[in-house]
Scaffold this motif. Structure first.
Motif, short mmCIF file in Angstrom:
data_model
loop_
_atom_site.label_atom_id
_atom_site.label_comp_id
_atom_site.label_asym_id
_atom_site.label_seq_id
_atom_site.Cartn_x
_atom_site.Cartn_y
_atom_site.Cartn_z
N GLY A 85 6.96 -1.74 6.62
CA GLY A 85 6.27 -0.79 6.03
C GLY A 85 7.66 -0.01 5.93
O GLY A 85 9.33 -0.50 6.48
N GLY A 86 7.91 0.92 5.22
CA GLY A 86 9.31 1.34 4.54
C GLY A 86 9.45 2.73 3.89
O GLY A 86 8.24 3.31 3.72
N LEU A 87 10.46 2.87 3.04
CA LEU A 87 10.89 4.49 2.21
C LEU A 87 11.07 4.06 0.95
O LEU A 87 11.76 2.92 1.40
CB LEU A 87 11.95 4.97 2.89
CG LEU A 87 11.42 5.24 4.61
CD1 LEU A 87 12.81 5.83 5.23
CD2 LEU A 87 10.38 5.99 5.21
N ARG B 238 0.66 -1.31 0.06
CA ARG B 238 0.55 0.44 -0.01
C ARG B 238 1.04 1.03 0.13
O ARG B 238 1.73 0.90 0.74
CB ARG B 238 -1.03 -0.13 1.13
CG ARG B 238 -1.80 -0.64 1.66
CD ARG B 238 -2.58 -0.67 3.18
NE ARG B 238 -3.67 -2.04 2.62
CZ ARG B 238 -4.82 -1.97 2.00
NH1 ARG B 238 -4.97 -1.38 1.25
NH2 ARG B 238 -5.71 -3.58 2.22
N CYS B 239 0.89 2.46 -0.98
CA CYS B 239 1.70 3.38 -1.14
C CYS B 239 0.46 4.31 -1.19
O CYS B 239 -0.27 4.57 -1.90
CB CYS B 239 2.27 3.63 -2.76
SG CYS B 239 3.51 4.33 -2.35
N GLY B 240 -0.30 5.21 0.60
CA GLY B 240 -0.97 6.33 0.19
C GLY B 240 -2.71 4.93 -0.05
O GLY B 240 -2.53 4.03 0.33
N PRO B 241 -3.58 5.33 -0.30
CA PRO B 241 -4.83 4.34 -0.67
C PRO B 241 -4.57 3.58 -1.89
O PRO B 241 -5.60 2.64 -2.23
CB PRO B 241 -6.36 5.46 -1.05
CG PRO B 241 -4.75 6.93 -0.93
CD PRO B 241 -3.41 6.74 -0.89
N ARG C 206 6.19 12.14 2.55
CA ARG C 206 4.93 11.47 2.37
C ARG C 206 4.29 10.52 1.68
O ARG C 206 3.37 9.35 2.15
CB ARG C 206 3.93 12.62 2.63
CG ARG C 206 3.49 13.83 3.86
CD ARG C 206 3.65 13.54 4.74
NE ARG C 206 2.25 12.74 4.90
CZ ARG C 206 1.72 12.79 6.43
NH1 ARG C 206 2.44 13.33 6.67
NH2 ARG C 206 0.72 12.93 6.00
N GLU D 88 -3.15 0.08 -3.43
CA GLU D 88 -2.43 -0.94 -2.65
C GLU D 88 -2.02 -2.04 -4.81
O GLU D 88 -3.36 -1.64 -5.73
CB GLU D 88 -3.62 -1.82 -2.48
CG GLU D 88 -4.83 -2.07 -2.88
CD GLU D 88 -5.83 -2.78 -2.21
OE1 GLU D 88 -6.17 -2.72 -0.63
OE2 GLU D 88 -5.70 -4.19 -2.38
N ARG E 136 6.35 6.94 0.89
CA ARG E 136 6.63 5.83 1.95
C ARG E 136 5.94 4.79 2.03
O ARG E 136 4.83 4.53 1.44
CB ARG E 136 6.50 6.04 3.22
CG ARG E 136 5.15 6.80 3.84
CD ARG E 136 5.75 7.88 4.30
NE ARG E 136 4.13 8.11 5.28
CZ ARG E 136 4.33 9.60 6.20
NH1 ARG E 136 5.50 9.91 7.42
NH2 ARG E 136 3.27 9.93 7.13
N LEU E 137 5.61 2.96 2.55
CA LEU E 137 4.64 1.92 1.66
C LEU E 137 4.48 1.67 3.13
O LEU E 137 5.45 1.40 4.05
CB LEU E 137 4.58 1.32 0.71
CG LEU E 137 6.31 1.08 0.92
CD1 LEU E 137 7.08 -0.73 1.49
CD2 LEU E 137 6.57 0.50 -1.03
N VAL E 138 3.36 0.47 3.17
CA VAL E 138 3.09 -0.90 4.52
C VAL E 138 2.68 -1.69 3.40
O VAL E 138 3.17 -1.82 2.12
CB VAL E 138 2.13 -0.50 5.12
CG1 VAL E 138 2.45 1.29 5.98
CG2 VAL E 138 0.20 -0.33 4.34
#
Lengths: 264, 638
Positions: B419-421, B348-351, B404, B353, B407-409
């Motif tokens: 999660g990470g960058l 997921r990167c923001g909304p 902002r 996926e 980053r991702l989860v």
């Protein structure tokens, strides 16, 4: 952006995530100051309408002012209002102390409503600053099949990424105002001119800080008869918000037990 | 886990704004981290009234010498007792900065705080014990800063009192750590000799370090560059949803960075569609005038109907995020089962996926130990760098450009597992190893043949440079098209300018060049087109590979024009250059062209006009079942 703008923007974000990621949600409307702010925020998030039902799990023991408020604003705000009854007291865990047992009727009523409608998400107006177990909550909080909350096994939640996949038959509690404080609620209510139940304002040296059932909610000593005065009072008081809620204080863990079982 | 982002320029009581800088202090626990923090709080006047006296009294009552670290412990206890949201930050002020110290206590909490806080740190203080000097642990912490992408590092050599404030000792340590950090791509902003306990070098340059001319710790912190405020970055509005509750079609989302206003021209990524913002909608009053900045949850309407979906990113044209199916990320892993190469995930990167596959584990480190680095799997509570491929393209930024959106989860079985960058997009050359599910065309080949009146084919023209392949290919293309067909020219040189621009002229690269040509041509042929390939393709083996790929669709045409004629024509001047020695690896001079032994068709363009040659090829295509000689009863095939 000021502080209230930031709170508002964050709550709107959460509302939109809940609406986007869950199939069937409802907002729990207790008629109190927090859930009124929530409805207001939902209407902001969805540009004037709340695109899911408002669920009032009714013990039948609320104050008359609260019922009048519900009936009036349910219509004025064009809510899809579902009023669901609670089971009688003898249907509830008899090992709970009296006030908690009375409150637990609501948990049961909630379970019945969940079963009836098949909601996979319930939006609830709890805040971290209200009470210790609530402080440990997630924004999207998974509940077990029985509506129970496993405090020890909560999924990680960060960067506004929420876990939104409840197991089959279970549901999520979504908490859009978890990051607000009691003072934030009042400041925002004032700024946005959100209607309130007059019981919150002092009369004859008493006012309600938190509204629940008539038989288990007591007013606190106060002369705050306007929201501005409430805000000043909150800055000075050492009395916790839920001091007037009998069920919190019967035994040390009464409230935690209630919450683990699915109470709000 | 709490990730509240505080505004970068908070207003102060006197109405001015001061830049806010977020720092993390790293270093071995005995090297004086807590003492330095306590001292910093005191020296910058950040302590509540009476706090210091209270701690002194407590120490005296217990018969203990006063330690600055008590202060931090006391604050820690206070913060632990109160149920506050923001438990990991300590604030103090220098002359021109508000400093947010991101606290990273103890190993258990270390990872969480490190990533949640320090990933957004603007700078760091690396503390070293002057007596012990640079130890493995110091190097590990240097590595940690590198891992976190923290580039502004002030090195503090503490406990100088224990080495008699020796300038030589200080210089030796400073040189060693600077060399180490430089090796990691980090340049220390300052190397400062201090005694945190006594205060030398923290806020004041005392006599004992009179030989030192650089900044104090407070001055070094004062010089740190704050992160750019989110509003100063390019616009990123990830789309949460599209609402159509009434006659408005509202694109809703939160502005993660930058700002927008009605009238802005925007681009919607990853599709790259362009539109203009018509209105910014709100409630109860709408529309809203004025610029809306980062942090706002907004709704916009566009001046045209476009297909948008959740996860798209609204940006300004010219500063749009990159679209990618491939990225490298630095991640922290929280799941019980280690993350391994080949694992299937949801990213997921923001909304937005996307399903994803771990192509490679580049690095895996236990941040508590930092002692071993491997690349098989990333264990629970470990960090690492991974290369992932995504099944859907996403628009994202490297986190260095936008914290902002960069980053991702990672989700496993519906639950956030890490999660990470985002380090970089479009990383890696490796093939995706697992589970490719090709998608079939919506059309059947016979539907296309009915329209084009031919079957799909790969017509492969091979021959010496200047033998006439391209000329012939173009004539054939024109001929087939005039007859209602769908020919597509794949010229070797043209594809080298784009698809194959990463390839050179080594034998391996040439083979890969041919393989790709064959793959593209075959894909077109399978979809009913006639792919006309014009490529020298000198190696017999490479052409055999192409035939294997295209299988029965393959028609080889050897353009067998004599070498002398080719060299005489030399339209591109390549022969001349090659003779002059200015063109290496040129096929045509020498014997490196391997003529086909069993081509479907052979033609010598020195003996035929282009039109005649095209006629003959057309005939060959008819007899070999590619072109329909007459109307075929297609219904019979359906």
């Amino acid at each position: 952006m000021d502080h209230l703008d930031q709170l508002e923007a964050q709550s709107i974000y959460i509302f939109r995530e809940a609406f986007a990621r869950l199939k069937k949600i409802a907002l729990l409307w207790s008629l109190g100051k927090d859930s009124n702010v929530m409805i207001w925020l939902a209407r902001k998030a969805f540009f004037g309408r709340m695109p899911f039902p408002a669920l009032h799990v009714d013990t039948g023991k609320k104050f008359p002012e609260m019922y009048r408020f519900r009936d009036h604003y349910g219509k004025e705000w064009e809510l899809d209002l579902r009023v669901e009854p609670c089971p009688p007291i003898d249907a509830v865990d008899p090992t709970l102390p009296p006030a908690a047992r009375s409150a637990a009727r609501k948990t049961e009523g909630l379970k019945m409503a969940l079963g009836k409608y098949g909601f996979d998400g319930l939006i609830a107006g709890i805040r971290r600053d209200e009470e210790a177990t609530r402080a440990k909550e997630r924004v999207f909080s998974p509940r077990g099949l029985e509506g129970n909350w496993d405090v020890r096994d909560q999924p990680p939640e960060f960067w506004d990424h929420f876990n939104a996949s409840p197991p089959q038959g279970a549901h999520l509690r979504i908490h859009p105002i978890l990051h607000w404080t009691e003072a934030d609620i009042w400041a925002y209510t004032k700024r946005e001119n959100i209607p309130i139940i007059p019981l919150y304002l002092a009369k004859n040296g008493k006012r309600y800080r938190s509204l629940g059932d008539q038989d288990i909610t007591n007013p606190v000593n106060s002369n705050a008869s306007t929201i501005d005065e409430i805000l000043i009072e909150l800055e000075q008081t050492k009395v916790p918000e839920r001091a007037g809620r009998a069920l919190d204080h019967e035994t040390e863990d009464a409230f935690e037990r209630l919450r683990v079982a699915g109470y709000l | 886990m709490n990730m509240l982002v505080t505004p970068a320029s908070p207003a102060t009581p006197n109405g001015t704004t001061r830049p806010q800088v977020r720092i993390v202090i790293v270093g071995h626990v005995d090297h004086g981290k807590s003492t330095l923090v306590g001292r910093l709080l005191h020296e910058t006047g950040s302590l509540p009234d009476g706090k210091l006296d209270m701690l002194k009294a407590v120490s005296a009552r217990r018969g203990m010498p006063f330690e600055w670290s008590f202060l931090l412990d006391a604050l820690q206890t206070e913060r632990d007792q109160g149920i506050t949201i923001d438990t990991t930050q300590i604030r103090f002020r220098t002359n021109s900065r508000d400093i947010v110290l991101i606290d990273a206590p103890g190993h258990a909490e270390f990872l969480r705080n490190m990533i949640t806080g320090a990933s957004q740190a603007d700078g760091a203080v690396l503390i070293i014990d002057a007596l012990e000097g640079v130890r493995d642990q110091t190097r590990r912490h240097g590595y940690l800063l590198h891992l976190l992408g923290v580039k502004q590092v002030a090195v503090v050599v503490n406990k100088m009192d224990r080495v008699d404030f020796s300038a030589d000792r200080f210089k030796a340590i400073g040189d060693e750590i600077s060399a180490h950090l430089n090796g990691l791509g980090v340049t220390p902003t300052a190397v400062i000799p201090i005694s945190a306990r006594d205060g030398d070098g923290v806020a004041e340059r005392t006599d004992r370090i009179s030989w030192y001319k650089g900044p104090t710790v407070v001055e070094a912190l004062d010089a740190l560059e704050p992160a750019r405020p989110l509003e100063a970055l390019a616009l990123r509005l990830p789309v949460q949803a599209i609402y159509k509750f009434d006659d408005r079609r509202i694109v809703a989302g939160r502005i993660e960075s930058g700002s927008l206003i009605a009238g802005d021209e925007i681009v919607i990524m990853p599709a790259g569609k362009i539109a203009r913002i018509k209105t910014v909608e709100s409630w109860p009053a709408t529309p809203v005038a004025g610029r809306q900045g980062a942090g706002r949850s907004v709704g916009i309407t566009l001046d045209r109907e476009l297909f948008l979906e959740r996860g798209d990113i609204v940006a300004h044209a010219g500063t749009a995020p990159r679209e990618t199916r491939r990225l490298r990320a630095r991640i922290f892993w929280l799941h019980d089962k280690p993350l391994a190469k080949g694992d299937q995930l949801l990213v997921r990167c923001g909304p937005k996926e996307s399903r994803a596959t771990v192509v490679a584990i580049e690095k895996a480190v236990d941040p508590g130990e930092l002692s071993s680095s491997e690349n098989k799997a990333i264990g629970r509570n470990h960090v690492g760098e991974i290369d992932i491929s995504l099944s859907n393209p996403i628009a994202t930024d490297p986190y260095t450009e936008n914290p902002r959106t960069g980053r991702l989860v990672i989700e496993v079985s519906g639950r956030i597992a890490g999660g990470g960058l985002v380090l970089s997009v479009d990383a890696g050359q490796r093939a995706v190893p697992v589970d490719i599910v090709p998608v079939e065309s919506a059309l059947r080949p016979d539907e296309r043949s009915a329209r084009y009146r031919h079957n799909g084919a790969v017509v492969w023209l091979t021959g010496l440079p200047a033998s006439g392949k391209s000329t012939l290919a173009k004539a054939l293309e024109r001929r087939l098209f005039s007859n209602g067909g769908s020919p597509i020219l794949l010229d070797g040189d043209t594809l080298r300018a784009g698809l194959n621009s990463d390839l050179g002229f080594s034998a391996t690269d040439r083979s890969e060049n041919i393989r790709r040509l064959a793959e593209v041509a075959t894909h077109l042929a399978r979809n009913g087109h006639i792919a006309i390939v014009a490529a020298v393709s000198p190696a017999r083996e490479d052409r055999a590979t192409a035939r294997r790929i295209a299988d029965t669709l393959f028609r080889e045409i050897h353009v067998a024009t004599p070498a002398e004629v080719c060299e005489e024509r030399d339209p591109k001047g390549h022969y001349k250059k090659a003779r002059a020695g200015a063109l290496a690896s040129f096929t045509g001079i020498g014997n490196d062209y391997e003529a086909p032994q069993a081509a479907e068709f052979v033609i010598d363009t020195s003996k035929r006009t282009v039109a005649e040659a095209a006629d003959e090829i057309e005939r060959m295509l008819k007899t070999s079942g590619v072109l329909f000689d007459e109307l075929v009863d297609l219904a019979a095939n359906i």
